[in-house]
Write a protein that holds these residues in place. Sequence first.
Motif, mmCIF file in Angstrom:
data_model
loop_
_atom_site.group_PDB
_atom_site.id
_atom_site.type_symbol
_atom_site.label_atom_id
_atom_site.label_comp_id
_atom_site.label_asym_id
_atom_site.label_seq_id
_atom_site.Cartn_x
_atom_site.Cartn_y
_atom_site.Cartn_z
ATOM 1 N N ILE A 85 8.093 -13.734 -17.620
ATOM 2 C CA ILE A 85 7.495 -14.178 -16.360
ATOM 3 C C ILE A 85 6.101 -13.571 -16.303
ATOM 4 O O ILE A 85 5.946 -12.348 -16.291
ATOM 5 N N ASP A 86 5.084 -14.411 -16.268
ATOM 6 C CA ASP A 86 3.700 -13.937 -16.301
ATOM 7 C C ASP A 86 3.346 -13.167 -15.030
ATOM 8 O O ASP A 86 3.843 -13.466 -13.934
ATOM 9 N N ASP A 87 2.467 -12.201 -15.194
ATOM 10 C CA ASP A 87 2.007 -11.402 -14.062
ATOM 11 C C ASP A 87 1.158 -12.280 -13.133
ATOM 12 O O ASP A 87 0.154 -12.857 -13.566
ATOM 13 N N PRO A 88 1.531 -12.406 -11.853
ATOM 14 C CA PRO A 88 0.753 -13.245 -10.933
ATOM 15 C C PRO A 88 -0.464 -12.544 -10.343
ATOM 16 O O PRO A 88 -1.203 -13.153 -9.563
ATOM 17 N N LEU A 89 -0.671 -11.277 -10.697
ATOM 18 C CA LEU A 89 -1.804 -10.536 -10.144
ATOM 19 C C LEU A 89 -3.109 -11.262 -10.448
ATOM 20 O O LEU A 89 -3.442 -11.522 -11.601
ATOM 21 N N GLY A 90 -3.848 -11.616 -9.409
ATOM 22 C CA GLY A 90 -5.128 -12.288 -9.571
ATOM 23 C C GLY A 90 -5.037 -13.778 -9.800
ATOM 24 O O GLY A 90 -6.066 -14.445 -9.962
ATOM 25 N N ALA A 91 -3.821 -14.331 -9.807
ATOM 26 C CA ALA A 91 -3.652 -15.768 -10.048
ATOM 27 C C ALA A 91 -4.007 -16.567 -8.795
ATOM 28 O O ALA A 91 -3.932 -16.052 -7.679
ATOM 29 N N PRO A 92 -4.389 -17.841 -8.954
ATOM 30 C CA PRO A 92 -4.633 -18.705 -7.792
ATOM 31 C C PRO A 92 -3.359 -18.811 -6.953
ATOM 32 O O PRO A 92 -2.250 -18.636 -7.470
ATOM 33 N N PRO A 93 -3.497 -19.118 -5.666
ATOM 34 C CA PRO A 93 -2.332 -19.153 -4.770
ATOM 35 C C PRO A 93 -1.183 -20.019 -5.271
ATOM 36 O O PRO A 93 -0.012 -19.615 -5.178
ATOM 37 N N GLN A 94 -1.476 -21.203 -5.817
ATOM 38 C CA GLN A 94 -0.400 -22.080 -6.280
ATOM 39 C C GLN A 94 0.366 -21.468 -7.443
ATOM 40 O O GLN A 94 1.604 -21.518 -7.490
ATOM 41 N N GLU A 95 -0.354 -20.861 -8.379
ATOM 42 C CA GLU A 95 0.310 -20.208 -9.512
ATOM 43 C C GLU A 95 1.129 -19.015 -9.033
ATOM 44 O O GLU A 95 2.220 -18.753 -9.560
#
Length: 203
Positions: free
Chosen positions: A171-181
């Motif tokens: 599961i990829d780290d969502p830190l800094g990802a766009p809201p949808q991701e």
Amino acid sequence: MLHIPDPSTVASPGMQVSAFRVLVVCTGNLYRSPLAECLLRQRLLETRQVIRLSSAGTRAVPGTPMPTTAASFLRERGAAPSGTNSRRLTKELVDDSDLVLGAATEHREAAVRLSPVRALARAFTLCEFARLVRAEDAAGVGDPAARFVSLVRGAAARRGAASAHPGDDDIDDPLGAPPQEMRECLALIEDVVDRIAAAVRTG
């Protein structure tokens, strides 16, 4: 140190286990691992006296609070984000766990490096464990902690026969990802948690 039979032991229907400890691990202990911890705790609320949930991060800054995005996601689902300030993964935490669930392969491997003997058969990624766990491995076992013992044993035995492409269990780290991701990542964690919780609850 723990208190329960080794996962290689088959749990009998009448077996009682005093407690079962699950540790979820990611990098910063901010999104993936505390989210899985809180959602799994909510899904298994009726077992809270015997199944203990916690989380940690391989590079966590101790005491950092859960970000607002993750906390809001939990509240929307009726789960409490309290008590989730980050902490660093240690050998002691791994040694005191009966199941270690990493957000990605690197986190599972980090736990095994810290405690090879203890963690080798008890460490999985979240997606890997959800893919391998089978409720029938604990058929007839009513005690929830004893059920978890059998589920871990079954998943560990199945690991060599069930394959996945490299990275599929991460599961990829969502830190800094766009809201949808970010939302997609959190939803994936919720789905994985639901599959694990369903196996534990099915008596």
